[in-house]
Design an enzyme around this catalytic site. Structure first.
Site, PDB file in Angstrom:
ATOM      1  N   LYS A 192       0.844  -1.190   0.000  1.00 53.70           N
ATOM      2  CA  LYS A 192       0.000   0.000   0.000  1.00 53.70           C
ATOM      3  C   LYS A 192       0.879   1.238   0.000  1.00 53.70           C
ATOM      4  O   LYS A 192       1.668   1.453   0.924  1.00 53.70           O
ATOM      5  CB  LYS A 192      -0.904  -0.014   1.236  1.00 53.70           C
ATOM      6  CG  LYS A 192      -1.790   1.207   1.340  1.00 53.70           C
ATOM      7  CD  LYS A 192      -2.795   1.076   2.468  1.00 53.70           C
ATOM      8  CE  LYS A 192      -3.621   2.331   2.610  1.00 53.70           C
ATOM      9  NZ  LYS A 192      -4.603   2.246   3.693  1.00 53.70           N
ATOM     10  N   LYS A 245      -2.170  -1.605  -3.883  1.00 53.68           N
ATOM     11  CA  LYS A 245      -3.037  -0.427  -3.839  1.00 53.68           C
ATOM     12  C   LYS A 245      -2.210   0.841  -3.913  1.00 53.68           C
ATOM     13  O   LYS A 245      -1.218   0.917  -3.186  1.00 53.68           O
ATOM     14  CB  LYS A 245      -3.806  -0.465  -2.519  1.00 53.68           C
ATOM     15  CG  LYS A 245      -4.697   0.712  -2.267  1.00 53.68           C
ATOM     16  CD  LYS A 245      -5.279   0.634  -0.888  1.00 53.68           C
ATOM     17  CE  LYS A 245      -5.993   1.941  -0.638  1.00 53.68           C
ATOM     18  NZ  LYS A 245      -6.351   2.131   0.715  1.00 53.68           N
TER      19      LYS A 245
END
Ligand code: PBG
Length: 323
Positions: A192, A245
């Site tokens: 992330k 992400k």
């Protein structure tokens, strides 16, 4: 002699026969925001078509998704109060717990996932507790574990830790097993990045940090080797699925993780990616539907098995109608 790849593009039927990547409604996981109340469906201005739901309207949305062929959703909660430790995140009468319970009660086959993080529940908006002015890793792990166990008690099928603290997958796995939830899974936000593309989400979830930013725990967009390290750690610590992400600016990372992962790989087509497309489409600057399908297809082609996307319902409706 000319080699002629165009022969395989000659008709729609031939093109469909040789197509390498296919999108399915089963690829999608729909992110949904839930808050307390009844009959609430408040539009999120920076994400046209997305709403903050109360549990009753959320259930109707979940039913629509299910009927359209979307098998899973992931919940983000807007609590009725925030404090320094985010204690409303592990309350059995917390908003996510109520929502999970409501959905699993009426739609038992729908796969219900929950985002596990503190940022929506802390008054400072960081993803962990603050000690001496910084986000304290090890102290946060216990609180995330409590939250994950509480989500499972409410009926969650998968918990998805998104905080980026070190060691959280191992600790959450251990806590779930101890609490008797060995059968529940972990979708780890393994890779992330500290991304500007989360902007609209922070409006939607009311979770912007009140000081500083998240660069002390989320990843530097410049790094790719570090993504492999993060993914390997979470696989070792017991994740069942891992995630990259954001998605669109990180397709190379999706491919690299796909090449080394033995687990199903998800990609999060985040709020900023959604907002950009919706904004351009609303001005008539691009064809919204075609751009949406191309975006989702590209994420899948890069190597994602599953896509968390605010387009889930719209794209699934198109796919169902044979587009
Ligand atoms: C919580 C969380 C965030 C997103 C998912 N979980 C925000 C953040 O890290 O700031 C972003 C999702 C999106 O932008 O769609 N930590």
């Amino acid at each position: 002699m000319i080699i002629r790849p165009r022969r395989l593009r000659k008709t729609r039927t031939i093109r469909e026969m040789v197509r390498e990547t296919h999108l399915s409604t089963k690829d999608f996981i729909a992110p949904l925001f839930v808050k307390h109340g009844k009959n609430v469906q408040d539009p999120i201005l920076s994400m046209p078509g997305q709403f903050q739901f109360s549990p009753d309207t959320l259930l109707l949305e979940a039913k629509t998704l299910w009927d359209t062929g979307v098998p899973a959703l992931i919940l983000f909660g807007l609590p009725d109060g925030k404090d320094a430790t985010g204690s409303r995140s592990w309350a059995d009468d917390g908003i996510v717990q109520i929502a999970v319970n409501t959905i699993k009660d009426r739609l038992p086959d729908m796969v219900v996932m929950t985002d596990v993080c503190l940022c929506e529940y802390t008054d400072h908006g960081h993803c962990g507790i603050i000690v001496d002015g910084t986000v304290d890793n090890d102290g946060t792990l216990e609180l995330l574990s409590r939250q994950a166990v509480s989500h499972c008690r409410a009926g969650a099928d998968f918990v998805a830790p998104s905080d980026m603290m070190d060691g959280r997958i191992g600790q959450v796995r251990h806590a779930l097993d101890e609490a008797g939830y060995a059968d529940r899974g972990i979708l780890s936000y393994a890779v992330k990045y500290a991304s500007a593309f989360y902007g609209p989400f922070r409006d939607a979830a009311e979770s912007a940090p009140q000081f500083g930013d998240r660069t002390g725990y989320q990843m530097d967009p410049a790094n790719a080797l570090e993504a492999i390290k993060e993914a390997e750690l979470d696989m070792e610590e017991g994740a069942d699925m891992i995630m990259v992400k954001p998605a669109l600016p990180y397709l190379d990372i999706i491919t690299r993780i796909h090449d080394i992962s033995l687990l199903p790989l998800a990609a999060y087509n985040v709020s900023g990616e959604y907002a950009m497309l919706k904004a351009a489409a609303s001005k008539g600057w691009l064809d919204g539907e075609r751009a949406m399908m191309e975006m989702l297809l590209a994420i899948k082609r890069a190597g994602a098995d599953l896509i968390l996307t605010y387009f889930a319902k719209e794209a699934a409706q198109l796919l169902k109608n044979g587009n």
